[in-house]
Design an enzyme around this catalytic site. Structure first.
Site: not given
Length: 321
Positions: A191, A209
């Protein structure tokens, strides 16, 4: 002719109505109700009049069925992305940064806190430690004190000092522009790597997220909960060139309208496309009060937002209001 006369004679004569009986039959017919004339229904005693701002559900907004085929899913997903592009033409990364190193550190610090709190904290951090070499050689206790407002400051200090040392020792003090190099740095996962690649190097990537994962499950794009599997499932629905901006738009929408506990369904511009419409507040007036950041007339998360951002800049750490 004789047979015809006999046949006529065999028929019963038509019943004759006397002149005295005609008025009586007309009077009886007048009293009888019409056979198919339905009575008008009276309005319900307690039915309130609809106002101009009736709830969205009363205006005909209904949750559409989830797409059943892959082709239908691709069409629905891409249409939602186009609608979000119209709603958020100014979507952008919500971390303040001036170079790849600042974005990398800020993204690591953003774990388990808001981008706003990170943006309020990093000016002092980067003023004191502007380069990887400076941060790698810092006193850990001093770094902890600076980043304390972001939470988990001891673990985050180890991460940002460790990645700074790795950048100094292995990459000549420069942030690498490859996924396989970034994920080797302390505290950097896929991420974080995709945030840096997409926004500092222009390399497309999907940032999964909590907001992104929540919304794509609400839209029935996937049922996966593992970030890597979500990334793969959603990535298969879009051309690679769309990945970075798709991430920004979905995250923007999740922060402003499609909240976790109480989504503002009645104020959602993509409600007609959402299979989960109705999970949140559907009354437009009540839903409007749930909007956040620029959608609710409030400051955004960046102290230095892009020029095209329509909202207000966030206040610095410790500022009133």
């Amino acid at each position: 002719m004789a047979n015809q006369g006999a046949s006529r004679a065999a028929r019963p004569p038509a019943e004759k109505v006397s002149d005295a009986e005609v008025p009586a039959k007309k009077a009886a017919a007048a009293k009888a109700p019409a056979k198919k004339a339905p009575a008008k229904r009276a309005p319900a005693a307690k039915a309130p009049a609809r106002s101009a701002k009736a709830p969205a559900a009363a205006k005909g907004v209904k949750a559409p069925a989830a797409p059943r085929t892959h082709t239908a899913l691709v069409r629905q997903a891409r249409r939602i992305n186009r609608e979000l592009a119209d709603v958020y033409p100014y979507a952008h990364p919500e971390l303040d940064f001036e170079n790849p190193f600042q974005l990398l550190v800020a993204t690591v610090l953003s774990a388990q806190t808001t981008d706003l709190r990170v943006n309020q904290t990093t000016p002092a951090l980067f003023a004191k430690y502007p380069t990887p070499e400076d941060l790698a050689a810092a006193n850990p206790e001093e770094v902890e004190e600076v980043i304390r407002p972001t939470g988990f400051f001891r673990a985050k200090t180890r991460s940002i000092m460790g990645l700074s040392a790795a950048l100094r020792d292995d990459f000549g003090g420069e942030v690498p522009g490859r996924l396989e190099d970034l994920v080797k740095l302390p505290g950097v996962g896929r991420k974080t790597a995709f945030v840096v690649l997409g926004n500092a190097f222009g390399v497309p990537g999907i940032t999964v997220d909590t907001h992104f994962g929540r919304l794509v499950r609400r839209w029935k794009w996937t049922e996966e909960t593992d970030p890597d599997k979500v990334e793969a499932a959603v990535g298969a629905l879009f051309p690679k060139r769309d990945w970075t901006m798709l991430s920004h738009r979905v995250i923007f929408h999740g922060r402003r309208i499609c909240h976790s506990r109480k989504p503002a369904c009645g104020a959602c511009p993509i409600a007609p496309l959402c299979p989960s419409y109705g999970e949140g507040e559907t009354d437009p007036e009540k839903a409007e009060k749930l909007l956040k950041y620029e959608k609710g007339g409030l400051p955004g998360q960046r102290l230095k937002p892009p020029p095209d951002y329509p909202g207000k800049a966030a206040p610095p750490l410790g500022a009133a209001g």
